[in-house]
Write an enzyme that holds these catalytic residues in place. Structure first.
Site, mmCIF file in Angstrom:
data_model
loop_
_atom_site.group_PDB
_atom_site.id
_atom_site.type_symbol
_atom_site.label_atom_id
_atom_site.label_comp_id
_atom_site.label_asym_id
_atom_site.label_seq_id
_atom_site.Cartn_x
_atom_site.Cartn_y
_atom_site.Cartn_z
ATOM 1 N N TYR A 88 4.859 -5.920 17.201
ATOM 2 C CA TYR A 88 5.026 -5.154 15.953
ATOM 3 C C TYR A 88 5.757 -3.840 16.243
ATOM 4 C CZ TYR A 88 3.787 -1.857 12.288
ATOM 5 O OH TYR A 88 3.845 -0.886 11.326
ATOM 6 N N LYS A 100 9.734 -2.577 15.264
ATOM 7 C CA LYS A 100 10.066 -1.340 14.543
ATOM 8 C C LYS A 100 10.989 -0.452 15.384
ATOM 9 C CE LYS A 100 7.643 -1.602 10.640
ATOM 10 N NZ LYS A 100 8.036 -1.161 9.300
ATOM 11 N N TYR A 122 0.823 -1.225 0.000
ATOM 12 C CA TYR A 122 0.000 0.000 0.000
ATOM 13 C C TYR A 122 0.856 1.273 0.000
ATOM 14 C CZ TYR A 122 -3.306 3.389 2.136
ATOM 15 O OH TYR A 122 -4.062 4.485 2.443
ATOM 16 N N ALA A 138 9.122 -2.767 3.260
ATOM 17 C CA ALA A 138 8.730 -4.169 3.404
ATOM 18 C C ALA A 138 8.750 -4.581 4.872
ATOM 19 C CB ALA A 138 9.695 -5.057 2.609
HETATM 20 N N1 UFG Z 1 -11.349 -0.397 14.935
HETATM 21 C C1 UFG Z 1 -12.670 -0.736 15.170
HETATM 22 N N2 UFG Z 1 -13.236 -1.695 14.393
HETATM 23 C C2 UFG Z 1 -12.565 -2.326 13.391
HETATM 24 C C3 UFG Z 1 -11.212 -1.973 13.149
HETATM 25 C C4 UFG Z 1 -10.642 -1.000 13.948
HETATM 26 O O1 UFG Z 1 -13.319 -0.209 16.071
HETATM 27 O O2 UFG Z 1 -13.136 -3.207 12.735
HETATM 28 C C5 UFG Z 1 -10.748 0.650 15.764
HETATM 29 C C6 UFG Z 1 -9.490 0.187 16.472
HETATM 30 O O3 UFG Z 1 -9.827 -0.459 17.679
HETATM 31 C C7 UFG Z 1 -8.753 1.513 16.631
HETATM 32 C C8 UFG Z 1 -9.169 2.322 15.408
HETATM 33 O O4 UFG Z 1 -10.342 1.696 14.921
HETATM 34 O O5 UFG Z 1 -9.203 2.158 17.778
HETATM 35 C C9 UFG Z 1 -8.118 2.300 14.322
HETATM 36 O O6 UFG Z 1 -7.710 0.958 14.108
HETATM 37 P P1 UFG Z 1 -6.784 0.499 12.898
HETATM 38 O O7 UFG Z 1 -6.645 -0.982 12.981
HETATM 39 O O8 UFG Z 1 -7.304 1.078 11.627
HETATM 40 O O9 UFG Z 1 -5.374 1.191 13.195
HETATM 41 P P2 UFG Z 1 -4.527 1.257 14.561
HETATM 42 O O10 UFG Z 1 -4.815 2.519 15.268
HETATM 43 O O11 UFG Z 1 -4.615 -0.022 15.304
HETATM 44 O O12 UFG Z 1 -3.069 1.402 13.926
HETATM 45 C C10 UFG Z 1 -1.972 1.022 14.659
HETATM 46 C C11 UFG Z 1 -0.945 2.141 14.665
HETATM 47 C C12 UFG Z 1 -0.207 2.184 13.396
HETATM 48 C C13 UFG Z 1 0.232 0.823 13.011
HETATM 49 C C14 UFG Z 1 -0.927 -0.084 12.880
HETATM 50 C C15 UFG Z 1 -0.514 -1.461 12.453
HETATM 51 O O13 UFG Z 1 -1.547 3.394 14.892
HETATM 52 O O14 UFG Z 1 0.937 3.007 13.548
HETATM 53 O O15 UFG Z 1 -1.533 -0.173 14.129
HETATM 54 O O16 UFG Z 1 -1.403 -1.982 11.557
HETATM 55 F F1 UFG Z 1 0.929 0.876 11.855
#
Ligand code: UFG
Length: 322
Positions: free
Chosen positions: A140, A144, A13, A73
């Site tokens: 994860y 990093k 992506y 990657a």
């Molecule tokens: N969420 C939901 N329902 C869903 C998916 C996500 O409520 O079906 C919520 C999560 O609990 C979170 C928010 O939406 O509160 C965002 O979730 P994402 O999975 O889209 O992203 P994250 O905040 O978990 O991302 C984190 C870090 C990034 C990292 C990534 C790894 O912020 O830096 O995890 O995938 F790269």
């Protein structure tokens, strides 16, 4: 100045969007990707594509003489990193060390690395600056962070010009390039799958967080703005230094606000149901990106959430042939 660059993970992506933007800016790009999560047809047409391991394939290319490597990657599933940590220590950390060694051997001068907000863990204060403590809550983020430490010491010892960019929540799409993970865990693409009818409803992971509406707050950044920061990082990297920048818009949106925005953009009802919190999710993650603005001259141009979701929606529909 046109540079000759290797983009590892350029079939993924963020890597594919960056590769496209680097080519537009006149650079020469070789994409290295093992296609474990990327897609061959996501590699921009004007890039040369080498299928292979990020460290091994890059090591065998570097002898041709490159000005730098952009290393995207990586394994990036938080849940998987807890159940199968070896995959992250080997796949992320070990690969990065081998890559650094190959760069050192061939005297490759520049590195831009995809780091993450997950290196900070649960923040003490918001917005998060680069000086905040790094206490990752998952493997994860820890993998990093370990790579960031390795880069710092290689940069100092071997005069590498290195920049780590700590992404907050990347979203949106750029032309033909967007988010299409086989295992999707990210909020916006999952919500849009409900709008396309591929998913019945979206789950809201927790509505008892200490936030205005009880759902978790994140800082969503447009993938094209993120890519622009990589181009600036290449220009501003300094030999012997490892600079670290947080990249976000500095504004948080709750899960409910994101779902509401998706409803407005798509015109679909998008049913949502509350579910338990997802393990390891902090309540609020918002970036302070002043350092990137001041030192790199980075100016995000697509900060509006409607625009970000709109681009992701357009990409989703085009992929489905709508
Ligand atoms: N969420 C939901 N329902 C869903 C998916 C996500 O409520 O079906 C919520 C999560 O609990 C979170 C928010 O939406 O509160 C965002 O979730 P994402 O999975 O889209 O992203 P994250 O905040 O978990 O991302 C984190 C870090 C990034 C990292 C990534 C790894 O912020 O830096 O995890 O995938 F790269």
């Amino acid at each position: 100045m046109a540079l000759k660059l290797i983009v590892t993970g350029g079939a993924g992506y963020v890597g594919s969007v960056c590769a496209a933007k680097l080519l537009e800016a006149g650079h020469e790009v070789v994409v290295v990707d093992d296609l474990s999560t990327g897609h061959a047809d996501a590699v921009p047409e004007d890039a040369r594509f080498v299928e292979g391991d990020a460290a091994e394939a890059t090591a065998s290319l570097l002898g041709e003489g490159f000005d730098g490597v952009l290393h995207f990657a990586a394994k990036s599933l938080v849940g998987e990193s807890m159940s199968d940590p070896g995959k992250y220590w080997r796949g992320n950390v070990f690969t990065a060390i081998r890559l650094l060694d190959a760069m050192r051997e061939h005297g490759t001068p520049r590195l831009v690395f995809s780091s993450t907000a997950a290196t900070y863990g649960e923040p003490e204060s918001s917005p998060i600056r680069e000086t905040a403590p790094t206490r990752p809550t998952n493997t994860y983020g820890a993998s990093k962070l370990a790579i960031d430490h390795a880069i710092t010491s290689y940069a100092r010892a071997h005069r590498l010009a290195a920049v780590s960019l700590r992404y907050f929540n990347v979203a949106g799409a750029y032309g033909l390039f967007g988010e299409r993970h086989t295992t999707e865990t990210h909020l916006i693409p999952l919500v849009l799958q409900v709008a396309t009818g591929d998913r019945e409803r979206v789950q809201i992971f927790g509505d008892d967080y200490p936030t205005d509406d009880g759902t978790a707050v994140r800082d969503y950044i447009h993938v094209a703005d993120l890519a622009d920061a990589h181009l600036l990082a290449l220009q501003h990297a300094v030999a012997g230094e490892h600079r670290i920048y947080n990249l976000g818009n500095g504004t948080g949106f709750s899960v409910r606000q994101v779902i509401e925005t998706c409803r407005e953009v798509t015109g679909h009802e998008i049913p949502a149901a509350t579910a338990p919190r997802r393990a390891g999710d902090p309540a609020v993650l918002v970036a302070a990106s002043d350092r990137a603005r001041e030192e790199l001259g980075w100016k995000p141009e697509r900060a509006d959430l409607h625009g970000i979701v709109g681009d992701a929606w357009r990409f989703t529909q085009e992929r489905r042939g709508v």
